[in-house]
Scaffold this motif. Structure first.
Motif, mmCIF file in Angstrom:
data_model
loop_
_atom_site.group_PDB
_atom_site.id
_atom_site.type_symbol
_atom_site.label_atom_id
_atom_site.label_comp_id
_atom_site.label_asym_id
_atom_site.label_seq_id
_atom_site.Cartn_x
_atom_site.Cartn_y
_atom_site.Cartn_z
ATOM 1 N N LEU A 142 -17.943 -27.148 4.379
ATOM 2 C CA LEU A 142 -17.278 -26.233 5.309
ATOM 3 C C LEU A 142 -17.252 -26.792 6.728
ATOM 4 C CD1 LEU A 142 -18.654 -22.813 4.037
ATOM 5 C CD2 LEU A 142 -16.395 -23.793 3.659
ATOM 6 N N SER A 143 -18.304 -27.509 7.122
ATOM 7 C CA SER A 143 -18.308 -28.133 8.442
ATOM 8 C C SER A 143 -17.219 -29.171 8.556
ATOM 9 C CB SER A 143 -19.684 -28.747 8.706
ATOM 10 O OG SER A 143 -19.694 -29.435 9.935
ATOM 11 N N SER A 144 -17.036 -29.968 7.500
ATOM 12 C CA SER A 144 -16.005 -31.012 7.541
ATOM 13 C C SER A 144 -14.611 -30.412 7.545
ATOM 14 C CB SER A 144 -16.168 -31.946 6.340
ATOM 15 O OG SER A 144 -15.916 -31.260 5.128
ATOM 16 N N GLY B 101 -13.146 -29.590 10.808
ATOM 17 C CA GLY B 101 -12.720 -30.706 11.640
ATOM 18 C C GLY B 101 -13.865 -31.489 12.229
ATOM 19 N N ALA B 102 -15.118 -31.042 12.028
ATOM 20 C CA ALA B 102 -16.278 -31.746 12.581
ATOM 21 C C ALA B 102 -16.607 -32.947 11.709
ATOM 22 C CB ALA B 102 -17.472 -30.806 12.668
ATOM 23 N N GLN B 103 -16.934 -34.073 12.354
ATOM 24 C CA GLN B 103 -17.398 -35.246 11.628
ATOM 25 C C GLN B 103 -18.795 -34.934 11.085
ATOM 26 O OE1 GLN B 103 -15.770 -38.039 10.869
ATOM 27 N NE2 GLN B 103 -13.912 -37.245 11.891
ATOM 28 N N THR B 104 -18.900 -34.902 9.777
ATOM 29 C CA THR B 104 -20.107 -34.402 9.125
ATOM 30 C C THR B 104 -20.703 -35.472 8.228
ATOM 31 O OG1 THR B 104 -19.126 -32.183 9.116
ATOM 32 C CG2 THR B 104 -21.069 -32.544 7.712
ATOM 33 N N LEU B 105 -22.061 -35.529 8.252
ATOM 34 C CA LEU B 105 -22.797 -36.445 7.376
ATOM 35 C C LEU B 105 -23.784 -35.625 6.552
ATOM 36 C CD1 LEU B 105 -23.635 -39.296 6.424
ATOM 37 C CD2 LEU B 105 -25.294 -39.308 8.313
ATOM 38 N N LEU B 106 -23.751 -35.837 5.252
ATOM 39 C CA LEU B 106 -24.689 -35.182 4.334
ATOM 40 C C LEU B 106 -25.651 -36.244 3.812
ATOM 41 C CD1 LEU B 106 -25.678 -32.784 2.625
ATOM 42 C CD2 LEU B 106 -23.914 -33.364 0.931
ATOM 43 N N ILE B 107 -26.946 -36.028 4.036
ATOM 44 C CA ILE B 107 -27.965 -37.007 3.665
ATOM 45 C C ILE B 107 -28.833 -36.419 2.549
ATOM 46 C CG2 ILE B 107 -29.941 -38.357 4.463
ATOM 47 C CD1 ILE B 107 -28.776 -38.302 7.244
ATOM 48 N N ASP B 108 -28.999 -37.190 1.508
ATOM 49 C CA ASP B 108 -29.879 -36.796 0.418
ATOM 50 C C ASP B 108 -31.250 -37.435 0.643
ATOM 51 O OD1 ASP B 108 -31.108 -35.972 -1.861
ATOM 52 O OD2 ASP B 108 -29.832 -37.069 -3.264
ATOM 53 N N ALA B 109 -32.229 -36.637 1.104
ATOM 54 C CA ALA B 109 -33.587 -37.140 1.315
ATOM 55 C C ALA B 109 -34.576 -36.478 0.357
ATOM 56 C CB ALA B 109 -34.016 -36.894 2.758
ATOM 57 N N PRO C 102 -11.820 -37.292 4.917
ATOM 58 C CA PRO C 102 -11.670 -37.955 6.216
ATOM 59 C C PRO C 102 -12.741 -37.551 7.221
ATOM 60 C CG PRO C 102 -9.531 -37.226 5.393
ATOM 61 C CD PRO C 102 -10.544 -36.689 4.445
ATOM 62 N N THR C 103 -13.330 -36.356 7.071
ATOM 63 C CA THR C 103 -14.324 -35.911 8.052
ATOM 64 C C THR C 103 -15.709 -35.729 7.457
ATOM 65 O OG1 THR C 103 -13.677 -33.616 7.621
ATOM 66 C CG2 THR C 103 -12.595 -34.740 9.466
ATOM 67 N N LEU C 104 -15.925 -36.185 6.225
ATOM 68 C CA LEU C 104 -17.210 -35.973 5.563
ATOM 69 C C LEU C 104 -17.673 -37.250 4.873
ATOM 70 C CD1 LEU C 104 -19.538 -34.187 4.530
ATOM 71 C CD2 LEU C 104 -18.045 -33.503 2.613
ATOM 72 N N LYS C 105 -18.910 -37.609 5.160
ATOM 73 C CA LYS C 105 -19.525 -38.751 4.486
ATOM 74 C C LYS C 105 -20.835 -38.307 3.845
ATOM 75 C CE LYS C 105 -17.589 -42.497 7.282
ATOM 76 N NZ LYS C 105 -17.891 -43.707 8.090
ATOM 77 N N PHE C 106 -21.202 -39.023 2.777
ATOM 78 C CA PHE C 106 -22.418 -38.707 2.035
ATOM 79 C C PHE C 106 -23.287 -39.943 1.937
ATOM 80 C CE2 PHE C 106 -24.540 -38.664 -2.187
ATOM 81 C CZ PHE C 106 -25.510 -37.712 -1.890
ATOM 82 N N LEU C 107 -24.575 -39.801 2.342
ATOM 83 C CA LEU C 107 -25.522 -40.897 2.258
ATOM 84 C C LEU C 107 -26.481 -40.595 1.105
ATOM 85 C CD1 LEU C 107 -26.644 -43.548 3.376
ATOM 86 C CD2 LEU C 107 -28.047 -42.190 4.971
ATOM 87 N N ASP D 241 -20.759 -35.069 14.295
ATOM 88 C CA ASP D 241 -20.941 -33.792 14.977
ATOM 89 C C ASP D 241 -21.995 -32.908 14.287
ATOM 90 O OD1 ASP D 241 -18.881 -34.433 16.777
ATOM 91 O OD2 ASP D 241 -17.389 -33.817 15.287
ATOM 92 N N ALA D 242 -22.152 -33.068 12.995
ATOM 93 C CA ALA D 242 -23.111 -32.257 12.241
ATOM 94 C C ALA D 242 -23.732 -33.126 11.162
ATOM 95 C CB ALA D 242 -22.434 -31.034 11.618
ATOM 96 N N ILE D 243 -25.038 -33.036 11.027
ATOM 97 C CA ILE D 243 -25.764 -33.807 10.017
ATOM 98 C C ILE D 243 -26.658 -32.824 9.247
ATOM 99 C CG2 ILE D 243 -27.402 -35.669 9.587
ATOM 100 C CD1 ILE D 243 -26.528 -36.871 12.274
ATOM 101 N N PHE D 244 -26.484 -32.795 7.926
ATOM 102 C CA PHE D 244 -27.284 -31.935 7.062
ATOM 103 C C PHE D 244 -28.154 -32.800 6.160
ATOM 104 C CE2 PHE D 244 -23.472 -29.572 8.159
ATOM 105 C CZ PHE D 244 -23.999 -28.373 8.634
ATOM 106 N N VAL D 245 -29.466 -32.502 6.150
ATOM 107 C CA VAL D 245 -30.423 -33.309 5.394
ATOM 108 C C VAL D 245 -31.022 -32.440 4.290
ATOM 109 C CG1 VAL D 245 -32.497 -34.732 5.516
ATOM 110 C CG2 VAL D 245 -30.937 -34.604 7.487
ATOM 111 N N ASP D 246 -30.841 -32.879 3.067
ATOM 112 C CA ASP D 246 -31.436 -32.189 1.916
ATOM 113 C C ASP D 246 -32.858 -32.720 1.714
ATOM 114 O OD1 ASP D 246 -31.883 -30.712 -0.358
ATOM 115 O OD2 ASP D 246 -30.831 -32.101 -1.685
ATOM 116 N N ILE D 247 -33.868 -31.825 1.786
ATOM 117 C CA ILE D 247 -35.272 -32.220 1.726
ATOM 118 C C ILE D 247 -35.897 -31.645 0.452
ATOM 119 C CG2 ILE D 247 -37.464 -32.226 2.998
ATOM 120 C CD1 ILE D 247 -35.866 -31.491 5.519
#
Length: 588
Positions: free
Chosen positions: A434-436, A439-447, A485-490, A521-527
């Motif tokens: 939803l963040s992406s 229009g926000a550049q968003t990164l989703l990190i799997d930690a 285009p606005t969402l990446k996944f690590l 613009d927004a980074i979400f980290v799954d812990i």
């Protein structure tokens, strides 16, 4: 959260500040919530009581009651007040006579009830045993006391005669418990009721009791007349002798009258003796007639008729009583359970205890989650619209709350569940999507090293991930997979001895959240879940804030507060909490 569940709704709850110095008053909303949460307890308890009542109604032997009415003719005299008092006393005495052992025993003998199993069965029911126990009466015959009194097995009387007497007495005692005698209002009519296992037997017992009572009344009057007659006979004999003596004295004085006054006196005494003798003789004749033709003080005005329905058990009353008791017990058990239940079911439980700015309820559905399909749908949306993306109803509100946090420079947000299966991975994924889309550049990190469900679902064949980026920061360009285009996944990468969360807490890695903030613009980290791994304690201080995820009806408030206090102690900022897996009826 596992990949088998997705959200169907979310509703952020605005929580007013609790009034200091006391508890908030009970409201209708609280009562409705209590019923929605504990209705199963109430229904189950009520059903259990209804089953017990139904079993008793179906298995209990039916009892039928027949009634016979008699009218009594009180033989009283005096003033009106005296007659009323004497009449009441006379009728009360007749009621006791109707319940006497002679009347009941005569009924037992006339109908042969001492051979009826319903009256002489020695196997006492559970109800009778309980009654005897409460009254302190032994349910077994006292053989020792009978032997000591000379009425036991060692008595000189034949054993069979003693046993027959016991059976007869038992039948009398049973019939006394199954009959009733009462006065109808203030009239002179009494009603004799009798209960039995069959309608005809009840009618026979009621009519026989009435006849035995009348016979007892006649016998009592005849016996009284006989005693009166015997006394009158003796009195007549005495009067006859007195009359003969008076007549002889008068005859002797008349033959040689010397004193006219004496003559008149003897004549008067003789006449008085003759009058008394004649009156006593008339009374004796009447008494003998009452002995020969006795008349009862009562007569039957309405004989017993066959009862159309059973009198006991009263099915409707028993079922209604069982339902009322079941509801009461169910409410009591539900209230005890509700008061002692430490599981999280309402947002204010966390908000009041933890002092959180917001707590969100998320409802779930049974649709299987597919992270790849979600990202694919997000990638097909155009011009920043969400027309092509199947937005889960309500998740947008939670995303809007997170956007508001981002305005406060809360860019890097960690999502951690209290226990495994809480749904932190799904919430992180949905918030990132939803963040992406916004229009926000968003990164989703799997930690989540313990269970990397995001990496297994989105990038199962990825060769590089977070582990590699920690050693070489330049790999972020290739390791972060562009999903839209606005969402990446690590993805997580291959974890060896130390988890990436712990390595990030050392601040000796090639990856820096400060550098990532410049690009995203927004980074979400799954812990990983707090109870399964110490990663949350390690990485939380490096994040701008943490969302704590609980499971509705499973996570306890004590565990949740332990997580919140622990994270705060290590320097983490708790942004809010999410109550996941809430039923739709609770979420609504």
């Amino acid at each position: 959260m596992t990949s088998s569940t997705i959200f169907s709704g979310v509703s952020p709850i605005s929580l007013p500040a609790a009034a200091p110095g006391g508890n908030s008053p009970l409201t209708l909303r609280d009562m409705l919530f209590f019923l929605r949460m504990r209705w199963l307890w109430i229904a189950a308890t009520t059903f259990a009581f209804l089953v017990l009542a139904g079993s008793y109604v179906l298995t209990a032997e039916p009892t039928f009651v027949a009634n016979t009415q008699l009218v009594i003719f009180p033989q009283v005299s005096g003033s009106e007040a005296q007659r009323a008092f004497a009449e009441d006393a006379f009728i009360e005495g007749q009621l006791e006579i109707a319940k006497s052992s002679d009347v009941v025993g005569g009924t037992v003998t006339a109908l042969g009830l001492d051979t009826d199993p319903d009256f002489v069965d020695q196997t006492l029911s559970l109800q009778v045993r309980a009654k005897n126990w409460l009254m302190g009466v032994s349910s077994e015959p006292d053989t020792a006391s009978q032997e000591a009194a000379g009425t036991g097995p060692r008595d000189t009387q034949p054993q069979q005669q003693i046993e027959d007497g016991r059976i007869h007495d038992r039948a009398i005692a049973t019939l006394l418990n199954m009959m009733g005698v009462r006065r109808i209002g203030s009239s002179t009519i009494i009603e004799i009721s009798a209960a039995a296992s069959t309608p005809q037997k009840a009618v026979d017992i009621a009519d026989t009791l009435a006849r035995q009572y009348i016979q007892k009344n006649i016998a009592m009057k005849a016996n009284a007349s006989r005693q009166y007659s015997e006394w009158l006979t003796r009195f007549v004999s005495e009067q006859q002798r007195g009359l003969a003596e008076a007549a002889s004295a008068l005859a002797s004085f008349t033959s040689n009258p010397r004193d006219q006054f004496k003559l008149a006196e003897l004549q008067s005494a003789t006449d008085a003796r003759r009058t008394l003798y004649e009156n006593t003789l008339n009374q004796l004749t009447e008494a003998k007639q009452r002995i020969t033709y006795p008349v009862s003080d009562a007569t039957i005005v309405s004989r017993a008729t066959l009862p159309l329905s059973k009198a006991r058990p009263r099915s409707t009353l028993i079922i209604a009583f069982a339902a009322a008791v079941g509801l009461g017990v169910g409410f009591a058990l539900a209230m005890i359970r509700h008061a002692g239940d430490r599981r999280i079911v309402r947002p204010n439980q966390i908000a009041d205890a933890g002092g959180l700015p917001f707590v969100t309820l998320l409802a779930t559905s049974r649709t299987r989650n597919d992270y790849s399909a979600r990202f694919l749908a997000a990638g097909t949306s155009s011009s920043g619209t969400v027309a092509a993306y199947p937005v889960i109803p309500g998740m947008a509100e939670l995303s809007a709350t997170v956007v508001g946090l981002r305005r406060k420079r809360r860019v890097v947000i960690g999502i951690v569940a209290v226990n495994p299966g809480g749904g932190a991975s799904t919430i992180a994924c949905e918030l990132a999507v939803l963040s992406s889309i916004s229009g926000a550049q968003t990164l989703l990190i799997d930690a989540a090293a313990q269970k990397s469900s995001l990496s297994k679902s989105i990038a199962p064949h990825s060769s590089t991930g977070l582990i590699d980026v920690l050693d070489n920061g330049e790999l972020i360009q290739t390791a972060a997979l562009p999903l839209t285009p606005t969402l990446k996944f690590l993805p997580l990468g291959k974890v060896e001895a130390v988890t990436p969360a712990i390595r990030l807490s050392s601040r000796r890695t090639q990856l820096s959240f400060a550098d990532l903030k410049k690009e995203f613009d927004a980074i979400f980290v799954d812990i990983s879940a707090f109870s399964a791994s110490p990663d949350a304690n390690a990485i939380a201080p490096e994040l701008d804030g943490v969302l704590v995820v609980t499971s509705h009806g499973h996570t306890s408030i004590d565990d949740t507060m332990h997580v919140i206090e622990t994270l705060r102690n290590v320097g983490a900022e708790i942004l809010g909490a999410v109550i996941n897996h809430a039923p739709k009826r609770i979420e609504s």
